[in-house]
Design an enzyme around this catalytic site. Structure first.
Site, PDB file in Angstrom:
ATOM      1  N   GLU A   1       8.870 -23.014  22.229  1.00  0.00           N
ATOM      2  CA  GLU A   1       8.423 -21.636  22.381  1.00  0.00           C
ATOM      3  C   GLU A   1       6.920 -21.449  22.154  1.00  0.00           C
ATOM      4  O   GLU A   1       6.302 -20.586  22.768  1.00  0.00           O
ATOM      5  CB  GLU A   1       9.191 -20.734  21.403  1.00  0.00           C
ATOM      6  CG  GLU A   1      10.677 -20.617  21.696  1.00  0.00           C
ATOM      7  CD  GLU A   1      10.959 -19.879  22.991  1.00  0.00           C
ATOM      8  OE1 GLU A   1      10.117 -19.050  23.412  1.00  0.00           O
ATOM      9  OE2 GLU A   1      12.017 -20.147  23.601  1.00  0.00           O
TER      10      GLU A   1
ATOM     11  N   SER B   1      39.142 -13.708  55.285  1.00  0.00           N
ATOM     12  CA  SER B   1      39.372 -12.630  56.251  1.00  0.00           C
ATOM     13  C   SER B   1      39.044 -11.249  55.718  1.00  0.00           C
ATOM     14  O   SER B   1      39.081 -10.275  56.479  1.00  0.00           O
ATOM     15  CB  SER B   1      40.827 -12.663  56.730  1.00  0.00           C
ATOM     16  OG  SER B   1      41.007 -13.711  57.645  1.00  0.00           O
TER      17      SER B   1
END
Length: 910
Positions: free
Chosen positions: A104, A380
């Site tokens: 960090e 579908s």
């Protein structure tokens, strides 16, 4: 004069020599602009700093809990109030400190709160890629940002963040700041702070027991705590761990050998077997988190003390969770423990999400949510969105529109077939959609065009892979993927008169400082009301007559569509059902199987109706005590009667049989105006007469007929009231019947025929005079009539199926005393007729019929005497548009793993 001229010239030279060079003007101007800008920027920056919030010690200790409210503004969850364990800096092992800082903020212990080197790199990246593309926040800045500032990527916020970071570093030590940071962050898995995370993931209450790979995992988690959750995504966790290890090597925290040793450890071997407590309504909360993160830049629902007002209906959510959790009371017939399932329930009219079931048997522990993240092919369910909807919207296609379903359709050399390998010839759009046939669907998209289809589908939140539509997208068989929530949003517009609402779970977010952000999206007109209604009307037939009978709920008007996807080996990895009423739209999905190689596996055939049953069992419960209106037909739609088979559509004539008339929907102004002539009758003959010619012992019949067509005349005759028997067909206007019997009464019948239509029959009667032996013949005939057992069987019995009229035409001849005829069909249905023929209707495709005809005497001693029965058999052909569909064969989708020869089908009878 010369002196004056010279003087003027000198003055001009002198004036010219006083002008400053242009570059000096440019530099002076830039300096002025810079000075003004600097003063202005300094003033603005000063104002931002002066107005920055104060550093309050109380806000530095723990994150604020966020409260979630349901649709009635009642609290249903508090996030961040549990699973919190504080740690002090002295409790932090060096390996964890090194892992966190290397990941960090590598120069955390060196800078004064802001890192000038990181800022320089970020400025270059932001110039290249836009403001906010790369951050330069130190750990100190992250602490003040989470504690005191909002999360927007604005210059003002960044200035205040840097100012507060400098102040924080003056008031607190580096050790205290790192302690604040590690106690504040959310690590996923219901853990707030690194100590609680270590216990939740690794079962370690003493951080000194953390190993290098465990410390690397903890250091990498805060970036994406859900995605990197090792319980759910160990592979992603491993990738992130390796990244942290590489950063630790780069910043000289560990050696490459130590990193390699850590990389060899399997993530799953590190995890505790003790499971965390579940969060109520986890599937819905995950959507809330996703939505807030997307729409409110940088906000964290677990740490920011927000009040979040949602659309949750707890009754709906609890019903969904019940059906997705195994119990003896659960009515859903799951085929096995491996099947995964997900559901999304939204308000059809508003798009408000009422409930989300993210997975089957959820533990409520931040698991993978199939409802919002489980993208797969639509199968579908894509057909109304990509093919039929655009065709109605842009081409005003009717539900009767004729499509030639004649043979497989090839795409790039790959044949696309219907699921049942049958082809129906000319078929209506309604039949094609209800039966989920692939070939007609692709042809519909081809007629409308892919660009129009893209525009239409995008308006429903349906996005295509590579932003490109191909013909394969019509049947959901390409790289385009959707989630259950996404499909629910798309289908809801069909049930909402064409208005699309992006599905949403959050109406507004209120920050601790009172600031409120409204998040409810605006509705958008996605299609015309006629398109929405006509699609809905066809999809209602899918539920009542087609593939989705298991989704039907008696008494509720429901529209919906099934869908499957296919693998290369023909297996089905996904089953879908999306359905809606005017109140709710529900999308349900099942799948999640794996094959031996770890790839997608096939669902057992017995699981194909599970999505439909999830739908019906949810809808029936949540619709109790709630009025569900039917879909309203707009004025833009016209119902019109059409003669079957007419192409283009034609109105039926007064002679069209009722069995050949259908009612279909048309956009107003496009309904048929011409009338079919297929079943019209011709004009009958006129002036028909029949006379006996004694010289030739014959009957001569004549008639007239006025027509320019090629007409033939079918002439029949009956004797003494017997059955009418055909004599011949002629194109003349007369006929001679020879060798007639004395005393006989002859009835001549003439019918006009042009090959496709006939006229009503006309008759004329003539009696042949008796001969000298009249009495003797009468006595013989009387004796013959009185003799028993002389009723002969019929002859020439035949039965033929008339496909155009959907009937069986039965006819026979009879030569004997007057008789009626008893007709029996399949030994059960019996009818007595006087004529030499009968028409049998209400036949079933594929059914065989045995037809028996028995003559029964009518006069004298023959009264009631039965002749010998004669039989014949006929089979009605299978209908090429047979509606029986086996879902396991696929329903119009291309395979999930290829775009080759794969088909989809939908449901149990599609």
């Amino acid at each position: 004069m010369a002196d004056n001229s010279q003087s003027r010239s000198a003055r001009r030279k002198q004036k010219k020599s006083k002008k400053k060079p242009i570059w000096k003007k440019v530099i002076l101007t830039l300096l002025i602009i810079f000075a003004v800008t600097a003063i202005g920027a300094g003033a603005v920056g000063t104002y931002w700093i002066v107005t920055a919030p104060d550093i309050e010690a109380s806000k530095l200790s723990d994150p604020f809990s966020s409260i979630l409210y349901d649709q009635n503004k009642e609290e249903f969850a508090v996030l961040g109030s549990e699973k919190r364990k504080k740690v002090e800096f002295d409790d932090l092992p060096q390996v964890l400190v090194d892992a966190v800082t290397a990941t960090e903020d590598a120069r955390f212990f060196e800078h004064s709160g802001i890192d000038i080197r990181r800022i320089g790199g970020a400025i270059i990246a932001n110039i290249k890629n836009g403001f906010g593309s790369e951050g330069a926040s130190t750990i100190t800045q992250q602490v003040v940002e989470k504690a005191f500032l909002s999360h927007e990527k604005e210059l003002k916020i960044k200035v205040q963040e840097q100012w507060l970071a400098l102040k924080l570093e003056q008031d607190y030590s580096k050790e205290q700041i790192l302690e604040m940071y590690l106690n504040k962050i959310f690590y996923g898995n219901n853990a707030y702070g690194v100590a609680q995370a270590a216990e939740n993931y690794f079962g370690k209450s003493d951080l000194d027991d953390l190993t290098l790979p465990e410390a690397a995992i903890l250091a990498g988690l805060p970036q994406r705590p859900t995605a990197y959750n090792p319980f759910e995504n160990p592979d992603l966790t491993k990738q992130r761990m390796n990244t942290v290890l590489s950063l630790m090597v780069r910043h000289d925290k560990i050696t490459e050998e130590q990193a390699e040793e850590a990389r060899a450890v399997e993530v799953t071997s590190l995890l505790t077997e003790t499971k965390k407590d579940s969060t109520p309504y986890e599937g819905f909360i995950q959507q809330v988190q996703k939505e807030v993160k997307k729409k409110v830049d940088g906000a964290d629902i677990f740490t920011d003390g927000l009040k979040i007002y949602t659309t949750l209906d707890t009754n709906v959510q609890e019903r969904v969770e019940f059906l997705l959790t195994d119990s003896e009371e659960n009515p859903i017939p799951y085929p096995d423990d491996e099947m995964q399932a997900a559901m999304s329930v939204i308000d059809t009219k508003t798009g408000a999400i009422k409930g989300i079931g993210g997975r089957r048997n959820s533990k409520g522990n931040d698991e993978f949510n199939y409802a919002i993240n489980g993208s797969t092919q639509a199968g579908s369910t894509a057909k109304p969105i990509v093919a039929y909807g655009p065709a109605i919207e842009y081409d005003k296609m009717s539900t009767y529109h004729q499509i030639n379903d004649d043979k497989p359709y090839e795409i790039n050399g790959n044949p696309i077939r219907n699921w049942n390998r049958k082809y129906s010839g000319w078929i209506t759009a309604r039949q094609a959609l209800v039966q989920s046939l692939n070939v007609p669907t692709i042809k519909v998209l081809e007629e409308t065009g892919t660009e129009k289809a893209k525009e239409f589908a995008n308006g429903l939140g349906y996005e295509f892979a590579d932003d490109t539509v191909t013909l394969g997208d019509a049947i959901g068989g390409t790289g385009t993927e959707v989630t259950p929530l996404q499909l629910a949003g798309s289908y809801s517009a069909f049930g909402n008169e064409g208005i699309y609402n992006e599905p949403y779970s959050v109406t507004k977010v209120e920050f601790p400082d009172g600031r409120t952000v409204e998040l409810k999206p605006e509705p958008e007109a996605a299609m015309s009301d006629y398109t929405a209604y006509m699609i809905t009307d066809m999809l209602k037939d899918v539920v009542t007559e087609g593939s989705a009978s298991a989704a039907n709920v008696p008494g509720l008007p429901i529209a919906g569509k099934t869908g499957t996807t296919n693998l290369d080996d023909g297996g089905v990895p996904d089953y879908w059902f999306v359905g809606y009423t005017t109140n709710y739209t529900i999308s349900s999905w099942v799948g999640g199987y794996q094959n031996e190689d770890g790839g997608r596996g096939s669902i057992p055939e017995s699981g194909r109706t599970v999505p439909q049953e999830l739908f019906s069992n949810t809808l029936s419960e949540i619709s109790k005590d709630k009025e569900t209106a039917d879909f309203n037909k707009p004025d833009s739609v016209v119902e019109a009667k059409v003669e079957k088979g007419s192409n283009p559509a034609a109105k039926p004539s007064e002679h069209t049989p009722s069995s050949q008339i259908v009612t279909e929907l048309f956009v107003k102004g496009t309904e048929p105006t011409s009338t079919s002539e297929k079943y019209d009758e011709l004009d009958p003959v006129t002036d028909l007469s029949a006379e006996y010619n004694e010289d030739s012992n014959s009957i001569e019949a004549t008639w007239n007929y006025d027509s320019d067509e090629d007409i033939t005349f079918d002439v029949s005759m009956s004797v003494d009231g017997g059955s009418m028997e055909e004599l011949s067909s002629t194109d003349e206007l007369s006929i001679e019947v020879s060798e007639v019997e004395p005393g006989g009464e002859y009835e001549i019948q003439v019918v006009a025929n042009n090959g496709s239509m006939t006229s009503e029959p006309k008759t004329a009667t003539v009696t042949v005079p008796d001969s000298d032996n009249e009495d003797e013949e009468e006595n013989n005939e009387e004796n013959e009539d009185e003799a028993e057992g002389n009723i002969p069987p019929v002859n020439g019995l035949s039965a033929q199926y008339d496909g155009a009229r959907s009937i069986i035409d039965v006819s026979w001849n009879y030569n004997g005393p007057p008789a009626a005829f008893e007709v029996t069909v399949n030994g059960e249905q019996t009818q007595t007729v006087q004529s030499n023929g009968i028409e049998i209707s209400n036949t079933a495709p594929g059914q065989s019929y045995t037809i028996s005809v028995t003559p029964i005497g009518q006069n004298g001693n023959n009264q009631g005497v039965r002749g010998e029965a004669q039989s014949t058999e006929v089979t009605v052909p299978e209908e090429e548009n047979n509606e029986s569909e086996n879902e396991g064969q696929g329903d119009g989708d291309q395979g999930s793993e290829s775009t080759g020869d794969n088909e989809n089908e939908d449901g149990q009878n599609e």
